[in-house]
Design a protein around this motif. Structure first.
Motif, PDB file in Angstrom:
ATOM      1  N   GLU A 156      -9.225   8.406   1.160  1.00 12.99           N
ATOM      2  CA  GLU A 156      -8.777   7.699   2.363  1.00 12.99           C
ATOM      3  C   GLU A 156      -7.282   7.393   2.314  1.00 12.99           C
ATOM      4  O   GLU A 156      -6.584   7.454   3.328  1.00 12.99           O
ATOM      5  CB  GLU A 156      -9.575   6.405   2.532  1.00 12.99           C
ATOM      6  N   SER A 157      -6.787   7.080   1.125  1.00 12.64           N
ATOM      7  CA  SER A 157      -5.352   6.852   0.981  1.00 12.64           C
ATOM      8  C   SER A 157      -4.583   8.133   1.306  1.00 12.64           C
ATOM      9  O   SER A 157      -3.537   8.099   1.965  1.00 12.64           O
ATOM     10  CB  SER A 157      -5.018   6.384  -0.437  1.00 12.64           C
ATOM     11  N   ASP A 198       0.840  -1.208   0.000  1.00  9.00           N
ATOM     12  CA  ASP A 198       0.000   0.000   0.000  1.00  9.00           C
ATOM     13  C   ASP A 198       0.872   1.255   0.000  1.00  9.00           C
ATOM     14  O   ASP A 198       1.756   1.427   0.844  1.00  9.00           O
ATOM     15  CB  ASP A 198      -0.898  -0.007   1.240  1.00  9.00           C
ATOM     16  N   ASP A 258     -13.546   7.850  -3.002  1.00  8.23           N
ATOM     17  CA  ASP A 258     -13.419   7.682  -1.551  1.00  8.23           C
ATOM     18  C   ASP A 258     -12.157   6.899  -1.193  1.00  8.23           C
ATOM     19  O   ASP A 258     -11.499   7.190  -0.193  1.00  8.23           O
ATOM     20  CB  ASP A 258     -14.662   6.991  -0.993  1.00  8.23           C
ATOM     21  N   VAL A 259     -11.810   5.912  -2.012  1.00  7.10           N
ATOM     22  CA  VAL A 259     -10.575   5.149  -1.779  1.00  7.10           C
ATOM     23  C   VAL A 259      -9.360   6.070  -1.910  1.00  7.10           C
ATOM     24  O   VAL A 259      -8.428   6.026  -1.087  1.00  7.10           O
ATOM     25  CB  VAL A 259     -10.472   3.976  -2.780  1.00  7.10           C
ATOM     26  N   ALA A 300      -2.689   5.193  -5.286  1.00  5.22           N
ATOM     27  CA  ALA A 300      -3.886   6.026  -5.274  1.00  5.22           C
ATOM     28  C   ALA A 300      -3.889   7.025  -6.425  1.00  5.22           C
ATOM     29  O   ALA A 300      -4.944   7.329  -7.002  1.00  5.22           O
ATOM     30  CB  ALA A 300      -3.998   6.755  -3.933  1.00  5.22           C
ATOM     31  N   GLY A 355      -9.487  13.172  -4.311  1.00  7.64           N
ATOM     32  CA  GLY A 355     -10.650  12.364  -3.970  1.00  7.64           C
ATOM     33  C   GLY A 355     -11.907  13.206  -3.863  1.00  7.64           C
ATOM     34  O   GLY A 355     -12.982  12.825  -4.351  1.00  7.64           O
ATOM     35  N   THR A 369     -17.059   5.391  -5.421  1.00  9.86           N
ATOM     36  CA  THR A 369     -16.305   4.412  -4.628  1.00  9.86           C
ATOM     37  C   THR A 369     -14.808   4.641  -4.774  1.00  9.86           C
ATOM     38  O   THR A 369     -14.060   4.675  -3.782  1.00  9.86           O
ATOM     39  CB  THR A 369     -16.659   2.985  -5.083  1.00  9.86           C
ATOM     40  N   ALA A 370     -14.335   4.815  -6.004  1.00  6.36           N
ATOM     41  CA  ALA A 370     -12.903   5.007  -6.245  1.00  6.36           C
ATOM     42  C   ALA A 370     -12.407   6.317  -5.632  1.00  6.36           C
ATOM     43  O   ALA A 370     -11.303   6.380  -5.079  1.00  6.36           O
ATOM     44  CB  ALA A 370     -12.622   4.986  -7.747  1.00  6.36           C
TER      45      ALA A 370
END
Length: 542
Positions: A144-145, A110, A140-141, A115, A158, A137-138
């Motif tokens: 968050e990253s 990770d 938000d990912v 991201a 994001g 969805t993407a």
């Protein structure tokens, strides 16, 4: 040597791109540059508009990062190269570099770089495909990253993807709040300058899609102040300038708008195909409004060559030239080609209403107006509401319903005035004048015409462009009935209920009841049966 490189990096950090490039060149001449040095040179060259050099140096940096066994840094360099190729319209090259980045990151744990890749592939790619749930969805990912890795740029990206997707879903207030947050972060929280332009472009695209002129004005002014703090920023300045030209056109500063857009065409056509295409279209729009139709068509054609659909501008030129059939065919083809994006369709529909009415095709105009009203209701912006109310008023007046059209047109005029769009407001005033004349109020009609004439003179508008045809002229109807009332009467004659009539004509039941009351009063009948007999007697129903 170390002191020279320190000075070069200091100039780069303070965004003095020209000085940084000079100092790095001097250091290279003395002994060579490392991967980070090459990355800085490539970035400075991009800001200065030296795209070929930027790509060449970025590729050097990419190879150096690989040689130094830094796959994540190499992947980010590959993403940057892919992005530059995409700006220039080199899709195959962009795809190849994107694949290189994905391959380098596939085995990594990770990390923020994954991201950034997800943002370009899943967020921006999903927006292009209108896969809006997947984009949310993407996005938000990605956000968050950014929080997990303390990367402010990823958090802003994001928010950007989320905001744009929400707006396209019709959740405009929430989407604009997210984009405002992203833009505030971009300009005030130390966001990487390379990504500020990306956030700004999404925000401007969203503002244009829902016709949010006030927000576009605010953020374009803010972005212009930000970029003016740099010693040079050719591409970003061009992006700002094309949006500034759009805003100036809306505000009636046409000469300045054309000058700004023309400068973009000169400065960035070799750097960013999409920006240049939009600039050529914008020059065409100003020329169309000022009556230079040949000049407008030449700019629309150049925009087409660069990948920008020249509609509705091209069709409206044909209409102004008296080629209603050609205009109708062009706008119909544009709508057939654009089936998925309701926001792109909105401006095409507004043009189709005007073109169809000029051709006497009221049914096509009514259908276009109905779809435009649905879009405006879904997205709720003042600009779309103004377009929709204007179209609705034109159709109502063309249908012979001056009483019905008058309050709608007044509302459209108010909305355009609040948006500080003098040309559109003046055009509605001319149609309002027709409504007043139809109702016998010649003083009000003259007043509206006088105000509109003053605006057209001040703007330098084409002499024929603000003179809409006298829609609705046709055979006289008995007892002062309007065309809309005749439609209602014909459906009554065939036994339709008020609810069925409302559905058929896309009206409210209350409006249908008002039409019936007017019909009874004008014709002297007192029941639906007598109204039906009247309709058949006067051949108003088949």
């Amino acid at each position: 040597m170390n002191e020279l490189l320190s000075r070069a990096h200091a100039a780069y950090q303070r965004h003095d791109w020209q000085r940084a490039e000079e100092l790095f060149d001097e250091a290279r001449a003395r002994g060579g540059l490392g991967a980070d040095d090459l990355h800085a040179v490539a970035d400075a060259s991009w800001w200065l508009g030296h795209l070929d050099r930027s790509l060449e140096t970025a590729a050097e940096a990419y190879r150096c990062y690989l040689d130094d066994t830094q796959p994540r840094r190499a992947a980010m360099e590959a993403l940057g190269i892919a992005y530059l190729h995409a700006l220039r319209g080199d899709e195959a090259e962009a795809s190849g570099w994107m694949s290189r980045a994905a391959g380098l990151l596939s085995g990594e744990p990770d990390c923020p770089e994954q991201a950034y890749l997800a943002y370009l592939v899943d967020v921006e790619g999903g927006l292009d495909r209108w896969e809006l749930d997947s984009v949310l969805t993407a996005a938000d990912v990605v956000r968050e990253s950014g929080r997990r890795h303390s990367d402010t740029t990823l958090v802003a990206l994001g928010l950007t993807g989320r905001g744009h997707a929400l707006i396209r879903q019709g959740r405009v207030a929430d989407g604009m709040a997210a984009l405002d947050d992203a833009m505030t972060t971009s300009l005030h929280d130390g966001l990487s300058p390379d990504w500020v332009g990306n956030v700004y472009c999404h925000l401007m695209s969203a503002c244009h899609e829902v016709a949010d002129v006030p927000r576009a004005r605010h953020w374009t002014a803010a972005a212009s102040r930000w970029v003016d703090s740099f010693s040079a920023a050719v591409l970003f300045a061009g992006i700002c300038r094309v949006h500034r030209a759009q805003i100036l056109q809306e505000a009636g500063a046409w000469e300045e708008a054309e000058r700004e857009a023309a400068r973009v065409c000169t400065d960035v056509e070799h750097l960013a195909v999409g920006t240049a295409a939009e600039a050529h279209y914008q020059v065409g729009e100003v020329r169309r409004l000022r009556g230079d139709y040949d000049g407008a068509l030449a700019e629309y054609q150049r925009a087409r060559e660069l990948g920008r659909d020249p509609q509705p501008g091209s069709a409206l030129v044909r209409l102004a030239q008296g080629q209603a059939d050609a205009a109708s065919s062009s706008i119909r083809a544009a709508l057939l080609a654009e089936t998925g994006d309701r926001l792109v369709r909105a401006r095409l529909l507004a043009a189709q209403v005007e073109i169809a009415l000029s051709a006497g095709d009221i049914e096509t105009a009514r259908a276009a107006s109905a779809e435009l009203s649905e879009t405006a209701a879904r997205y709720g912006s003042a600009g779309l509401n103004a377009l929709a109310r204007q179209a609705e008023g034109l159709v109502s007046l063309a249908d012979g319903g001056a009483e019905e059209a008058l309050p709608i047109l007044r509302d459209a005029c108010r909305l355009w005035r609040e948006l500080d769009a003098p040309y559109e407001c003046a055009r509605v005033r001319l149609v309002l004048a027709q409504a007043y004349m139809a109702l016998g109020d010649d003083d009000a009609a003259a007043a509206e015409q006088s105000v509109a004439a003053d605006v057209f003179k001040r703007l330098g508008a084409a002499p024929d462009s603000p003179k809409p045809p006298r829609w609705g002229v046709g055979p006289p109807l008995p007892d002062g009935l309007t065309r809309r009332e005749v439609e209602v009467l014909g459906l009554v004659a065939h036994g339709r209920t008020n609810r069925q009539i409302a559905t058929s004509l896309t009206l409210s039941e209350k409006t249908v009841a008002r039409h019936l009351s007017n019909i009874f009063a004008k014709t002297g009948v007192s029941s639906r049966t007598e109204a039906a007999a009247y309709a058949f007697q006067h051949r108003l129903a088949p």
